[in-house]
Write a protein that holds these residues in place. Structure first.
Motif, PDB file in Angstrom:
ATOM      1  N   UNK A 175       0.867  -1.192   0.000  1.00 11.88           N
ATOM      2  CA  UNK A 175       0.000   0.000   0.000  1.00 11.88           C
ATOM      3  C   UNK A 175       0.898   1.235   0.000  1.00 11.88           C
ATOM      4  N   UNK A 176       0.762   2.058  -1.023  1.00 15.50           N
ATOM      5  CA  UNK A 176       1.490   3.327  -1.096  1.00 15.50           C
ATOM      6  C   UNK A 176       0.609   4.416  -0.485  1.00 15.50           C
ATOM      7  N   UNK A 177       1.184   5.318   0.287  1.00 16.90           N
ATOM      8  CA  UNK A 177       0.413   6.490   0.718  1.00 16.90           C
ATOM      9  C   UNK A 177       1.329   7.660   1.032  1.00 16.90           C
ATOM     10  N   UNK A 178       0.736   8.854   1.199  1.00 14.88           N
ATOM     11  CA  UNK A 178       1.536  10.077   1.199  1.00 14.88           C
ATOM     12  C   UNK A 178       0.778  11.217   1.894  1.00 14.88           C
ATOM     13  N   UNK A 179       1.158  11.479   3.139  1.00 15.51           N
ATOM     14  CA  UNK A 179       0.619  12.628   3.892  1.00 15.51           C
ATOM     15  C   UNK A 179       1.767  13.342   4.594  1.00 15.51           C
ATOM     16  N   UNK A 180       1.857  14.653   4.497  1.00 16.14           N
ATOM     17  CA  UNK A 180       1.057  15.593   3.724  1.00 16.14           C
ATOM     18  C   UNK A 180       1.077  15.234   2.239  1.00 16.14           C
ATOM     19  N   UNK A 181      -0.066  15.398   1.598  1.00 20.13           N
ATOM     20  CA  UNK A 181      -0.281  14.808   0.290  1.00 20.13           C
ATOM     21  C   UNK A 181       0.004  15.733  -0.874  1.00 20.13           C
ATOM     22  N   UNK A 182       0.644  15.181  -1.855  1.00 19.90           N
ATOM     23  CA  UNK A 182       0.688  15.747  -3.183  1.00 19.90           C
ATOM     24  C   UNK A 182      -0.230  14.847  -4.010  1.00 19.90           C
ATOM     25  N   UNK A 183      -1.317  15.309  -4.603  1.00 26.30           N
ATOM     26  CA  UNK A 183      -1.633  16.702  -4.908  1.00 26.30           C
ATOM     27  C   UNK A 183      -2.642  17.390  -3.980  1.00 26.30           C
ATOM     28  N   UNK A 184      -3.269  16.687  -3.039  1.00 23.04           N
ATOM     29  CA  UNK A 184      -4.428  17.295  -2.364  1.00 23.04           C
ATOM     30  C   UNK A 184      -4.044  18.258  -1.240  1.00 23.04           C
ATOM     31  N   UNK A 185      -2.772  18.236  -0.807  1.00 20.71           N
ATOM     32  CA  UNK A 185      -2.283  19.051   0.313  1.00 20.71           C
ATOM     33  C   UNK A 185      -2.926  18.639   1.640  1.00 20.71           C
ATOM     34  N   UNK A 186      -3.592  17.490   1.649  1.00 24.05           N
ATOM     35  CA  UNK A 186      -4.215  17.016   2.893  1.00 24.05           C
ATOM     36  C   UNK A 186      -3.153  16.487   3.851  1.00 24.05           C
ATOM     37  N   UNK A 187      -3.470  16.564   5.150  1.00 24.39           N
ATOM     38  CA  UNK A 187      -2.592  15.965   6.157  1.00 24.39           C
ATOM     39  C   UNK A 187      -3.382  14.895   6.896  1.00 24.39           C
TER      40      UNK A 187
ATOM     41  N   UNK B 219       3.695  -1.403   3.928  1.00 25.77           N
ATOM     42  CA  UNK B 219       3.308   0.007   3.871  1.00 25.77           C
ATOM     43  C   UNK B 219       4.460   0.830   3.313  1.00 25.77           C
ATOM     44  N   UNK B 220       4.175   1.612   2.292  1.00 25.49           N
ATOM     45  CA  UNK B 220       5.191   2.488   1.722  1.00 25.49           C
ATOM     46  C   UNK B 220       4.698   3.919   1.890  1.00 25.49           C
ATOM     47  N   UNK B 221       5.317   4.636   2.818  1.00 26.55           N
ATOM     48  CA  UNK B 221       4.888   6.015   3.048  1.00 26.55           C
ATOM     49  C   UNK B 221       5.867   6.990   2.416  1.00 26.55           C
ATOM     50  N   UNK B 222       5.329   7.950   1.687  1.00 24.72           N
ATOM     51  CA  UNK B 222       6.132   8.979   1.037  1.00 24.72           C
ATOM     52  C   UNK B 222       5.991  10.262   1.864  1.00 24.72           C
TER      53      UNK B 222
END
Ligand code: PLP
Length: 406
Positions: free
Chosen positions: A174-186, A206-209
């Motif tokens: 599972x890839x995920x990314x917070x703070x997020x590009x592109x939504x800027x969500x945290x 888990x792969x967190x960016x």
């Protein structure tokens, strides 16, 4: 002679079409026509690399011991600088020899991780919208991407309860990314706790960016995956110097976390590249050791631009939430207008370049991403042109076209 007989491999042909390509073409055309473009499309920081980093690089460049192939796994000094930074920043201890690996920018590592871990047909969970490498890497590896649709009403957080049990059981990464590009969500810390529990239950890597680790505002501090107890058993986290230190062109990033996963990625990379020029690794150490005052400057820069644009677009009818992090605004398209059309309209009528949300996956449709990569003078000019073109957000008007003043 025609080259019809030599076709790229299926893995290349299977890639979803690149939305940026048409935009690039139109950008080139607009430039030819002498249009002064205000390019807020790419996530390419506009600032200079801090002077101490540049000086460290120049000094290291003079040292012939840096001129040969660097060690495959990165220099010991840079790996130690990474784990020292990590300890200082998050209070988490990591072993510099097995739990940290320098990368030629994090995009490289995010994509290569998929090649190192995904067999054809393996299920990979990827949010939509997402940073393109999060789904393009798995597609290149032959994986089957299962999109986790993010929604505004859920603050763009992954809703783990919507993942069917049989999909979760099959999923490998599972890839995920917070703070997020592109939504800027945290994402709040509780979200990280939930996703770690989810990954442990279903045995998913888990792969967190965390590439926006430091671009946060108003006292907000992004959470690192590895702060969560048990995360290191099932996860890795990618970092980059590109955004924090205005070093996008230097190509320096790193991955930290689970030692077996890092070993797998290292094995692949040993066969593909030789790592980062040692002189640049020395400079990167300097960057990670910069005093916090430097970070405050970068944060201030993006925060000022954020506030300026949110206020300006507010006068044109847009209600953009105050983002807590990243260098982006994620903005709704006028009602009835698709992302691509809106971005092309903006470009043609005003010379302002933004990225259509669908470049980040189907669930990005209906939005555009604006990068905060110009100073307020230029951003002000962009706003003036948009206003002059009669482009506004009018949620109550139904029907496309008219509200754009075309
Ligand atoms: C910019 C960006 C990257 C790429 O960083 P590099 O280290 O320059 O390759 C990775 N992930 C996200 C989410 C980004 O926005």
């Amino acid at each position: 002679m025609s080259l019809d007989w030599i076709k790229p491999a299926d893995r290349i042909q299977q890639l979803p079409p690149y939305v940026f390509a048409r935009l690039d073409e139109l950008k080139a055309k607009a430039r030819e026509q002498g249009i002064d473009l205000i390019d807020l499309g790419m996530g390419n920081p506009d600032g200079a690399t801090p002077q101490p980093v540049v000086e460290a690089a120049m000094k290291a460049l003079q040292d012939p011991s840096n001129h040969g192939y660097p060690p495959f796994e990165g220099t010991a000094n840079f790996r130690r600088a990474i784990t020292t930074w990590y300890k200082r920043r998050y209070g988490v201890m990591l072993d510099p020899d097995s739990e940290a690996l320098p990368l030629l920018g994090s995009k490289e590592g995010l994509s290569h991780l998929a090649i190192a871990y995904i067999n054809p047909g393996d299920v990979v969970l990827v949010p939509s919208p997402a940073y393109p490498a999060h789904f393009r890497g798995p597609v290149i590896a032959g994986g089957q991407v299962h999109s986790l649709i993010l929604k505004e009403e859920n603050d763009w957080l992954i809703d783990l309860t919507t993942i069917p049990d049989e999909v979760a059981r099959k999923a490998k990464i599972l890839y995920f990314n917070y703070p997020s590009n592109p939504t800027a969500a945290t994402a709040p810390r509780e979200f990280f706790e939930e996703i770690v529990a989810f990954a442990r239950k279903y045995e998913i890597l888990l792969v967190h960016d965390l590439c926006y680790a430091e671009l946060a505002f108003d006292g907000y501090q992004p959470t690192s995956l590895l702060e969560i107890p048990g995360a290191k058993d099932i996860g890795v986290e990618f970092h980059t110097l590109s955004k924090t230190y205005n070093m996008a062109g230097w190509r320096v990033g790193f991955v930290v976390g689970n030692r077996h996963v890092i070993q797998g990625l290292r094995t692949l990379k040993t066969n593909l590249d030789y790592g980062i020029f040692a002189a640049l690794q020395t400079a990167a150490e300097t960057a990670l050791q910069l005093p916090d005052i430097y970070l405050h400057e970068v944060q201030q820069r993006y925060r000022t631009r954020r506030d300026f644009l949110i206020e300006g677009f507010g006068k044109l009818g847009w209600d953009i939430p105050k983002t807590k992090a990243t260098m982006y605004l994620w903005m709704k398209c006028p009602v009835g207008m698709g992302s691509t059309d809106f971005a092309l309209n903006l470009l043609q009528q005003t010379g302002v370049v933004v990225t259509p949300g669908n470049a980040f996956g189907v669930a990005g449709e209906g939005y555009v991403r604006i990068s905060l990569i110009a100073d307020c003078d230029r951003l002000g000019e962009a706003l003036r042109r948009i206003e002059k073109a009669g482009i506004r957000y009018q949620p109550e008007v139904v029907g496309a076209g008219s509200e754009l003043g075309v």
